[in-house]
Design a protein around this motif. Structure first.
Motif, PDB file in Angstrom:
ATOM      1  N   VAL A  24     -16.566   0.652   7.155  1.00 41.39           N
ATOM      2  CA  VAL A  24     -15.286   0.828   6.466  1.00 41.39           C
ATOM      3  C   VAL A  24     -15.353   0.155   5.098  1.00 41.39           C
ATOM      4  O   VAL A  24     -15.711  -1.012   5.002  1.00 41.39           O
ATOM      5  CB  VAL A  24     -14.141   0.197   7.292  1.00 41.39           C
ATOM      6  CG1 VAL A  24     -12.808   0.364   6.560  1.00 41.39           C
ATOM      7  CG2 VAL A  24     -14.086   0.832   8.669  1.00 41.39           C
ATOM      8  N   SER A  53      -5.888   2.511  -2.443  1.00 42.42           N
ATOM      9  CA  SER A  53      -6.315   3.749  -3.097  1.00 42.42           C
ATOM     10  C   SER A  53      -6.211   3.658  -4.614  1.00 42.42           C
ATOM     11  O   SER A  53      -6.614   4.573  -5.319  1.00 42.42           O
ATOM     12  CB  SER A  53      -5.470   4.930  -2.601  1.00 42.42           C
ATOM     13  OG  SER A  53      -4.095   4.712  -2.880  1.00 42.42           O
ATOM     14  N   HIS A  77     -18.833  -3.072   2.630  1.00 46.72           N
ATOM     15  CA  HIS A  77     -18.648  -2.242   3.823  1.00 46.72           C
ATOM     16  C   HIS A  77     -18.823  -3.116   5.056  1.00 46.72           C
ATOM     17  O   HIS A  77     -19.745  -3.914   5.138  1.00 46.72           O
ATOM     18  CB  HIS A  77     -19.656  -1.095   3.870  1.00 46.72           C
ATOM     19  CG  HIS A  77     -19.397  -0.051   2.840  1.00 46.72           C
ATOM     20  ND1 HIS A  77     -19.727  -0.222   1.512  1.00 46.72           N
ATOM     21  CD2 HIS A  77     -18.805   1.174   2.950  1.00 46.72           C
ATOM     22  CE1 HIS A  77     -19.373   0.870   0.838  1.00 46.72           C
ATOM     23  NE2 HIS A  77     -18.827   1.710   1.677  1.00 46.72           N
ATOM     24  N   ARG A 132      -7.032  -6.971   3.001  1.00 45.81           N
ATOM     25  CA  ARG A 132      -6.363  -5.775   3.485  1.00 45.81           C
ATOM     26  C   ARG A 132      -5.810  -4.909   2.356  1.00 45.81           C
ATOM     27  O   ARG A 132      -5.603  -3.721   2.539  1.00 45.81           O
ATOM     28  CB  ARG A 132      -5.233  -6.161   4.435  1.00 45.81           C
ATOM     29  CG  ARG A 132      -5.725  -6.755   5.746  1.00 45.81           C
ATOM     30  CD  ARG A 132      -4.576  -7.171   6.619  1.00 45.81           C
ATOM     31  NE  ARG A 132      -3.720  -6.025   6.978  1.00 45.81           N
ATOM     32  CZ  ARG A 132      -2.557  -6.150   7.589  1.00 45.81           C
ATOM     33  NH1 ARG A 132      -2.093  -7.341   7.901  1.00 45.81           N
ATOM     34  NH2 ARG A 132      -1.853  -5.073   7.884  1.00 45.81           N
ATOM     35  N   GLY A 184     -14.464  -1.951   1.886  1.00 43.05           N
ATOM     36  CA  GLY A 184     -13.621  -3.129   1.763  1.00 43.05           C
ATOM     37  C   GLY A 184     -14.029  -3.969   0.585  1.00 43.05           C
ATOM     38  O   GLY A 184     -14.848  -3.569  -0.237  1.00 43.05           O
ATOM     39  N   HIS A 230      -8.933  -2.164   0.311  1.00 44.47           N
ATOM     40  CA  HIS A 230      -8.641  -0.884   0.943  1.00 44.47           C
ATOM     41  C   HIS A 230      -7.584  -0.059   0.220  1.00 44.47           C
ATOM     42  O   HIS A 230      -7.134   0.956   0.729  1.00 44.47           O
ATOM     43  CB  HIS A 230      -8.197  -1.111   2.396  1.00 44.47           C
ATOM     44  CG  HIS A 230      -9.212  -1.814   3.229  1.00 44.47           C
ATOM     45  ND1 HIS A 230      -9.310  -3.184   3.283  1.00 44.47           N
ATOM     46  CD2 HIS A 230     -10.198  -1.336   4.031  1.00 44.47           C
ATOM     47  CE1 HIS A 230     -10.304  -3.522   4.100  1.00 44.47           C
ATOM     48  NE2 HIS A 230     -10.854  -2.431   4.564  1.00 44.47           N
ATOM     49  N   ARG A 246       0.828  -1.205   0.000  1.00 48.17           N
ATOM     50  CA  ARG A 246       0.000   0.000   0.000  1.00 48.17           C
ATOM     51  C   ARG A 246       0.863   1.256   0.000  1.00 48.17           C
ATOM     52  O   ARG A 246       0.584   2.221  -0.711  1.00 48.17           O
ATOM     53  CB  ARG A 246      -0.951   0.001   1.205  1.00 48.17           C
ATOM     54  CG  ARG A 246      -2.227  -0.790   0.964  1.00 48.17           C
ATOM     55  CD  ARG A 246      -3.322  -0.350   1.935  1.00 48.17           C
ATOM     56  NE  ARG A 246      -2.890  -0.511   3.320  1.00 48.17           N
ATOM     57  CZ  ARG A 246      -3.116  -1.594   4.051  1.00 48.17           C
ATOM     58  NH1 ARG A 246      -3.753  -2.613   3.524  1.00 48.17           N
ATOM     59  NH2 ARG A 246      -2.710  -1.668   5.306  1.00 48.17           N
ATOM     60  N   GLY A 305     -11.508   0.333  -6.477  1.00 46.03           N
ATOM     61  CA  GLY A 305     -12.229   1.042  -5.446  1.00 46.03           C
ATOM     62  C   GLY A 305     -12.898   2.285  -6.039  1.00 46.03           C
ATOM     63  O   GLY A 305     -12.560   2.722  -7.136  1.00 46.03           O
TER      64      GLY A 305
END
Length: 284
Positions: free
Chosen positions: A259, A132, A255, A126, A261, A130, A96, A281
Motif C-alpha cells: 500500500v 489524493s 510502500h 494516514r 504511504g 495516502h 481526506r 503522492g
C-alpha cells in the motif's frame, strides 16, 4: 471555480499558522480557501450514542474555532474566497473527504484534539502518505521569505508529479528551486574494496536529474534551478536544505504491505524540517 486549498484547524497555535500559510498560498495561486474543523467526540463517535448536551457543546466549540479562523483570514486577505465546514469525524477521514477535489491539503505541525498526534504518526501517516492531493505540513519559520523552494529527488523515475509541484511552487513565489539528491554507498560495495569515483557517480546522477526536469524547465523558464547532489543521508541533506527554504517538497514513495504511504525519508523530513513540507503522492 478553481480547486480550493483545504486547511484543517483545531484552534491551536500550530493550526493558526497552518491557516495563515494556506490563506497566503491560496491568495498567491488565486484559489479559494476551505477551512475544516473535525470535531472529535470520543468515546461517543457513533452519533446515536452522543448525549445531546455533548453534541451541542462540541458543535458550539467547533463553530467558534471556524469563525475565528475565517475572521482572521478575511482581515488579512479580504479578497480571498473563504468557506468553512464543521464535521464530526476522525480528523484524517474528515480531511481526506473534504480535500478529494482540492488542489492541496494543509495541516499544522501539532495541535490538540484531532491533530494532537500529527507528528507521532497517527495523522501524518494516514493523511500525508495516502492523500489524493499534495499535503503540506506547516512547521518551522513561515513568515520570513527566504526566496527558495527545495525539493528532494529520489532518482526512482516516477517523480513527475513531485517535480511539477515543486516547479509550480517556485514559480508562484518567484523563488529559486533547489533540487537536492543525496545518495549513499551501500555497505557491501564499500566493504568490497572496489575503487569508487564519487565525483563521477555524482555527475552521472546530476545529468539524470537535469534530463528528468528538462521539460518542466521549458515550461517555467523564469525559475532558477540549483542542483545539489551529495553523498549522505537524504533526511539529513533535506533537513539542512530546509533551513534556507520557504517550502520543502518530497514524494510519498513508501510502500508497506503493497500500500502506498509516507516513506522513511518523508517521515523523517516531516519530523525534522525547519520549514513547511509538501508531501506529493504519485499519480496511479
Amino acid at each position: 471555480m478553481s480547486a480550493p486549498i483545504v486547511v484543517g484547524t483545531d484552534g491551536s497555535g500550530a493550526a493558526e499558522r497552518a491557516v495563515e500559510w494556506a490563506a497566503a498560498d491560496a491568495a498567491q495561486r488565486h484559489r479559494p480557501l476551505h477551512i475544516v474543523h473535525a470535531a472529535q467526540i470520543w468515546p461517543y463517535q457513533v452519533r446515536r450514542f452522543v448525549p445531546p448536551d455533548e453534541s451541542e457543546r462540541v458543535s458550539r466549540a467547533g463553530r467558534s474555532v471556524l469563525r475565528k479562523a475565517e475572521e482572521h483570514v478575511r482581515t488579512h486577505w479580504p479578497e480571498l474566497r473563504v468557506t468553512t465546514a464543521l464535521l464530526v469525524n476522525a480528523a484524517p477521514d474528515a480531511l481526506r473527504d473534504e480535500s478529494k477535489n482540492a488542489f492541496e491539503l494543509v495541516v499544522g505541525q501539532r495541535g490538540h484534539g484531532g491533530f494532537a498526534s500529527l507528528l507521532l504518526g497517527s495523522v501524518s501517516l494516514r493523511v500525508a502518505g495516502h492523500s489524493s492531493v499534495p499535503v503540506v505540513v506547516v512547521r518551522g519559520e513561515t513568515r520570513t521569505s527566504r526566496g527558495e523552494v527545495a525539493m528532494g529527488y529520489a532518482m526512482e523515475g516516477e517523480e513527475g508529479d513531485v517535480l511539477e509541484y515543486a516547479f509550480d511552487a517556485a514559480a508562484v513565489r518567484g523563488a529559486r528551486l533547489r533540487v537536492v539528491h543525496a545518495w549513499q554507498i551501500s555497505a557491501s560495495l564499500a566493504e568490497s574494496g572496489y575503487p569508487l569515483d564519487e565525483d563521477r557517480m555524482s555527475d552521472e546522477r546530476r545529468a539524470r536529474i537535469i534530463a528528468a526536469y528538462a521539460p518542466l524547465y521549458e515550461r517555467y523558464p523564469l525559475v532558477e534551478v540549483v542542483n545539489e547532489v551529495l553523498v549522505g543521508h537524504p533526511v539529513s541533506a533535506l533537513s539542512a536544505a530546509s533551513r534556507a527554504a520557504d517550502l520543502l517538497v518530497v514524494g510519498a514513495s513508501g510502500h508497506r504491505w503493497g500500500v502506498p504511504g509516507l516513506g522513511s525519508v518523508g517521515h523523517g523530513v516531516v519530523h525534522h524540517a525547519e520549514c513547511p513540507v509538501a508531501v506529493v503522492g504519485r499519480s496511479r
